[in-house]
Design a protein around this motif. Structure first.
Motif, PDB file in Angstrom:
ATOM      1  N   LEU A  14       1.455  -5.451 -18.870  1.00 27.98           N
ATOM      2  CA  LEU A  14       0.809  -5.489 -17.553  1.00 27.98           C
ATOM      3  C   LEU A  14       1.233  -4.302 -16.698  1.00 27.98           C
ATOM      4  N   MET A  15       2.519  -3.965 -16.741  1.00 25.10           N
ATOM      5  CA  MET A  15       2.989  -2.805 -15.977  1.00 25.10           C
ATOM      6  C   MET A  15       2.380  -1.507 -16.515  1.00 25.10           C
ATOM      7  N   LYS A  16       2.176  -1.443 -17.820  1.00 24.39           N
ATOM      8  CA  LYS A  16       1.566  -0.261 -18.427  1.00 24.39           C
ATOM      9  C   LYS A  16       0.135  -0.057 -17.898  1.00 24.39           C
ATOM     10  N   ILE A  17      -0.602  -1.153 -17.712  1.00 24.35           N
ATOM     11  CA  ILE A  17      -1.965  -1.061 -17.166  1.00 24.35           C
ATOM     12  C   ILE A  17      -1.925  -0.479 -15.755  1.00 24.35           C
ATOM     13  N   VAL A  18      -0.980  -0.962 -14.931  1.00 27.21           N
ATOM     14  CA  VAL A  18      -0.857  -0.461 -13.561  1.00 27.21           C
ATOM     15  C   VAL A  18      -0.510   1.029 -13.575  1.00 27.21           C
ATOM     16  N   HIS A  19       0.477   1.399 -14.363  1.00 26.64           N
ATOM     17  CA  HIS A  19       0.893   2.809 -14.412  1.00 26.64           C
ATOM     18  C   HIS A  19      -0.237   3.699 -14.909  1.00 26.64           C
ATOM     19  N   HIS A  20      -1.004   3.219 -15.887  1.00 26.88           N
ATOM     20  CA  HIS A  20      -2.123   4.004 -16.408  1.00 26.88           C
ATOM     21  C   HIS A  20      -3.155   4.256 -15.308  1.00 26.88           C
ATOM     22  N   ALA A  21      -3.470   3.227 -14.518  1.00 27.32           N
ATOM     23  CA  ALA A  21      -4.448   3.384 -13.435  1.00 27.32           C
ATOM     24  C   ALA A  21      -3.964   4.401 -12.412  1.00 27.32           C
ATOM     25  N   LEU A  22      -2.670   4.360 -12.092  1.00 25.39           N
ATOM     26  CA  LEU A  22      -2.134   5.283 -11.082  1.00 25.39           C
ATOM     27  C   LEU A  22      -2.060   6.705 -11.617  1.00 25.39           C
ATOM     28  N   GLU A  50       4.889   0.515  -3.337  1.00 21.67           N
ATOM     29  CA  GLU A  50       5.818   0.933  -2.293  1.00 21.67           C
ATOM     30  C   GLU A  50       6.328   2.328  -2.602  1.00 21.67           C
ATOM     31  N   LYS A  51       6.634   3.029  -1.531  1.00 17.22           N
ATOM     32  CA  LYS A  51       7.240   4.364  -1.646  1.00 17.22           C
ATOM     33  C   LYS A  51       8.475   4.351  -0.753  1.00 17.22           C
ATOM     34  N   GLN A  52       9.624   4.518  -1.368  1.00 18.35           N
ATOM     35  CA  GLN A  52      10.899   4.496  -0.650  1.00 18.35           C
ATOM     36  C   GLN A  52      11.040   3.223   0.175  1.00 18.35           C
ATOM     37  N   GLY A  53      10.649   2.093  -0.425  1.00 17.99           N
ATOM     38  CA  GLY A  53      10.803   0.797   0.216  1.00 17.99           C
ATOM     39  C   GLY A  53       9.763   0.449   1.260  1.00 17.99           C
ATOM     40  N   ARG A  54       8.778   1.331   1.468  1.00 16.03           N
ATOM     41  CA  ARG A  54       7.733   1.077   2.463  1.00 16.03           C
ATOM     42  C   ARG A  54       6.398   0.871   1.765  1.00 16.03           C
ATOM     43  N   LEU A  55       5.602  -0.040   2.303  1.00 11.68           N
ATOM     44  CA  LEU A  55       4.294  -0.341   1.726  1.00 11.68           C
ATOM     45  C   LEU A  55       3.459   0.927   1.619  1.00 11.68           C
ATOM     46  N   ARG A  56       2.829   1.126   0.456  1.00 14.73           N
ATOM     47  CA  ARG A  56       1.994   2.307   0.218  1.00 14.73           C
ATOM     48  C   ARG A  56       0.588   1.916  -0.251  1.00 14.73           C
ATOM     49  N   GLY A  57       0.405   0.628  -0.534  1.00 11.38           N
ATOM     50  CA  GLY A  57      -0.895   0.117  -0.952  1.00 11.38           C
ATOM     51  C   GLY A  57      -0.736  -1.307  -1.448  1.00 11.38           C
ATOM     52  N   CYS A  58      -1.716  -2.145  -1.145  1.00 10.94           N
ATOM     53  CA  CYS A  58      -1.667  -3.528  -1.621  1.00 10.94           C
ATOM     54  C   CYS A  58      -3.084  -4.072  -1.608  1.00 10.94           C
ATOM     55  N   ILE A  59      -3.587  -4.363  -2.794  1.00  9.83           N
ATOM     56  CA  ILE A  59      -4.954  -4.873  -2.911  1.00  9.83           C
ATOM     57  C   ILE A  59      -4.966  -5.902  -4.036  1.00  9.83           C
ATOM     58  N   GLY A  60      -5.802  -6.914  -3.858  1.00  8.11           N
ATOM     59  CA  GLY A  60      -5.886  -7.926  -4.896  1.00  8.11           C
ATOM     60  C   GLY A  60      -7.081  -8.829  -4.743  1.00  8.11           C
ATOM     61  N   SER A  61      -7.081  -9.847  -5.579  1.00  8.48           N
ATOM     62  CA  SER A  61      -8.142 -10.849  -5.617  1.00  8.48           C
ATOM     63  C   SER A  61      -7.542 -12.196  -5.235  1.00  8.48           C
ATOM     64  N   LEU A  62      -8.272 -12.948  -4.449  1.00 10.35           N
ATOM     65  CA  LEU A  62      -7.797 -14.271  -4.050  1.00 10.35           C
ATOM     66  C   LEU A  62      -8.307 -15.368  -4.980  1.00 10.35           C
ATOM     67  N   ASP A  96       7.856   8.577  -6.989  1.00 11.47           N
ATOM     68  CA  ASP A  96       8.492   7.794  -5.931  1.00 11.47           C
ATOM     69  C   ASP A  96       7.824   6.437  -5.697  1.00 11.47           C
ATOM     70  N   ILE A  97       6.777   6.133  -6.443  1.00  7.85           N
ATOM     71  CA  ILE A  97       6.030   4.892  -6.248  1.00  7.85           C
ATOM     72  C   ILE A  97       6.589   3.793  -7.156  1.00  7.85           C
ATOM     73  N   THR A  98       6.874   2.640  -6.553  1.00  2.00           N
ATOM     74  CA  THR A  98       7.222   1.457  -7.334  1.00  2.00           C
ATOM     75  C   THR A  98       6.084   0.465  -7.184  1.00  2.00           C
ATOM     76  N   SER A  99       5.840  -0.290  -8.229  1.00  2.00           N
ATOM     77  CA  SER A  99       4.726  -1.232  -8.199  1.00  2.00           C
ATOM     78  C   SER A  99       5.197  -2.619  -8.582  1.00  2.00           C
TER      79      SER A  99
END
Length: 184
Positions: A14-22, A50-62, A96-99
């Protein structure tokens, strides 16, 4: 298979899918037959960057409306490049991006008499909340309790996010709770 089991068993994939998209700056193509059955079942995900502990993007499905891996691939791309609160991620930022990935349970409607009743039913650090009144709607993942541990503050900020006044109350206000399993 439960969301907990999926998270443990398939974390790396699952993490590989996220990293591939980024890295590609595009929604990865998903060959559904190549994935385990539990990942092709309908699922709802959120991707938080997050970038350096600060939100950098957040999107999803409910709501689960497509295969979990497809939902994840689209949300990873959208979190990095389509979140209207942030400019698209650049290649220079990537190191610098963590997901993190959240797999959502189906939302369940909450029944309450008034704001105090709603507040009393909320379970901090556990409940994600979808709040809606008319065409105004917003959600907070359970992780938001870390920054807003008081239920009244949590609800007030969620109302503000939905474009409502923090003291807004209406008989047409609805709330749905959900839970998440964090993959990473």
């Amino acid at each position: 298979m439960t969301a907990d089991e999926i998270a443990k068993k398939h974390r790396a994939l699952l993490m590989k899918i996220v990293h591939h998209a980024l890295e590609k700056g595009a929604v990865p193509s998903i060959n559904l037959p190549s994935f385990p059955e539990e990942l092709t079942a309908p699922g709802a995900t959120f991707v938080t960057l997050e970038k350096q502990g600060r939100l950098r993007g957040c999107i999803g499905s409910l709501q689960a409306h497509q295969p979990l891996v497809q939902d994840l691939a689209q949300n990873a791309y959208r979190a990095g490049f389509k979140d209207p609160r942030f400019p698209p991620i650049t290649a220079e930022e990537l190191p610098d991006i963590t997901s993190s990935i959240s797999i959502l349970s189906p939302p369940s409607q909450m029944l309450f008499q008034d704001e105090q009743d709603l507040l009393a039913q909320l379970v901090p650090d556990v409940d994600g909340l979808i709040l809606q009144d008319g065409n105004r709607r917003a959600t907070f993942l359970p992780q938001v309790w870390e920054q807003l541990p008081d239920p009244k503050q949590f609800l007030g900020h969620l109302k503000h996010k939905a474009g409502l006044a923090e003291d807004h109350w209406s008989p047409t206000l609805t709330a749905h709770r959900y839970h998440v399993v964090k993959v990473a």
